[in-house]
Scaffold this active site. Structure first.
Site, PDB file in Angstrom:
ATOM      1  N   HIS A 147     -92.894  -5.768  22.061  1.00  0.00           N
ATOM      2  CA  HIS A 147     -92.631  -4.675  22.997  1.00  0.00           C
ATOM      3  C   HIS A 147     -92.669  -5.146  24.444  1.00  0.00           C
ATOM      4  CE1 HIS A 147     -92.461  -0.554  24.456  1.00  0.00           C
ATOM      5  NE2 HIS A 147     -93.448  -0.859  25.293  1.00  0.00           N
ATOM      6  N   GLU A 148     -93.656  -5.956  24.778  1.00  0.00           N
ATOM      7  CA  GLU A 148     -93.835  -6.390  26.170  1.00  0.00           C
ATOM      8  C   GLU A 148     -92.713  -7.310  26.640  1.00  0.00           C
ATOM      9  OE1 GLU A 148     -96.110  -5.463  28.353  1.00  0.00           O
ATOM     10  OE2 GLU A 148     -97.265  -4.188  26.992  1.00  0.00           O
ATOM     11  N   THR A 149     -92.147  -8.091  25.736  1.00  0.00           N
ATOM     12  CA  THR A 149     -91.152  -9.101  26.134  1.00  0.00           C
ATOM     13  C   THR A 149     -89.734  -8.800  25.659  1.00  0.00           C
ATOM     14  OG1 THR A 149     -91.542 -10.434  24.136  1.00  0.00           O
ATOM     15  CG2 THR A 149     -92.923 -10.911  26.069  1.00  0.00           C
TER      16      THR A 149
END
Length: 285
Positions: A147-149
């Site tokens: 999700h973050e990347t």
């Protein structure tokens, strides 16, 4: 002579009382759960940086007896949990990364080997409960990384250079002139109060050289695992929802960004399915 001896006995006894009172106070201030060491900087963990020189409480290395033997076992890879390498296969890792567009900088930056190299420095990761719990922790970690990347597409936070992540009130880890502490790496570590201690633990100057996180893939994964072990690992037993709250709760939980929460949960459930384990309860926050 008898008077001098009595005085010496009293002094020794008094010193013993003082030392016995000091140890519980240090442990209480650090607040680590059972089996974790309180480092000289006041953080909880199980690696040498926490249990080695300056360790305040917990099963510190060199404390002797059962605690030292147990830690030696963990250093050698013994104990509960699964082999991280056997779970995070090339197919699993690349299955995430291959969903990113070809032009992504992270696609050639993040590698399975750099993750495994980093994981060896954090022996407590996915290694202190049951096999299924370990697989759930690995699934949770990579759900947040995905999700973050954007499926390992991004190394640096989008428009991060225009953001101010300097907490000027933090005197222990002061911001350095011209340096930016925006999100970098698998979990997009940000803020000076994270870059400073992460660099101290890993072995680079996080305050003066935060760009190192975007230049060295092993260091990049180490910062993610450092953050995970200090902020997320201890809440895994409370369910995946607790890990969302630990990572970005202020911006996503309690209805603030249900789309982001749902995305994280869906990644987690997919990875649990791939690992052959149930996702457990308390998935949302």
């Amino acid at each position: 002579m008898a008077a001098k001896m009595a005085t010496m006995v009293a002094l020794v006894f008094g010193l013993a009382l003082l030392l016995s009172a000091a140890a519980p106070a240090a442990a209480q201030n650090c607040g680590c759960q059972d089996g974790y060491c309180c480092s000289q900087w006041g953080y909880c963990g199980t690696t040498e940086a926490y249990c080695g020189q300056g360790c305040q409480s917990g099963p510190c290395w060199g404390s002797g007896g059962e605690a030292a033997a147990g830690m030696a076992g963990r250093k050698a890879g013994a104990g509960a949990g699964v082999s991280v390498e056997s779970v995070v296969t090339e197919a699993f890792f690349n299955g995430i990364k291959n969903q990113a567009p070809n032009g992504c900088a992270g696609k050639s930056f993040y590698t399975r080997q750099s993750f495994l190299n980093a994981a060896r420095s954090y022996s407590g990761f996915a290694n202190d409960r049951t096999n299924d719990d370990s697989k759930r922790e690995i699934a949770a970690f990579f759900a947040h990384v995905t999700h973050e990347t954007g499926h390992m597409c991004y190394i640096n936070e989008i428009n991060g250079a225009n953001m101010d992540y300097c907490d000027k009130s933090n005197k222990q880890w002061p911001c350095q002139p011209g340096k930016k502490y925006y999100g970098r790496g698998p979990l997009q570590i940000s803020w000076n109060f994270n870059y400073g201690p992460a660099g101290k633990n890993i072995g680079f100057d996080g305050l003066r050289d935060p760009d190192k996180v975007a230049q060295d893939p092993t260091i990049s994964f180490k910062t993610a695992l450092w953050f995970w072990m200090n902020n997320v690992h201890q809440v895994m037993s409370q369910g995946f929802g607790a890990t969302i709250r630990a990572i970005n709760g202020a911006l996503e939980c309690n209805g603030k960004n249900p789309g982001a929460v749902n995305a994280r949960v869906n990644y987690y459930k997919d990875y649990c399915r791939q690992f052959g384990v149930s996702p457990g309860g308390n998935l949302y926050c």
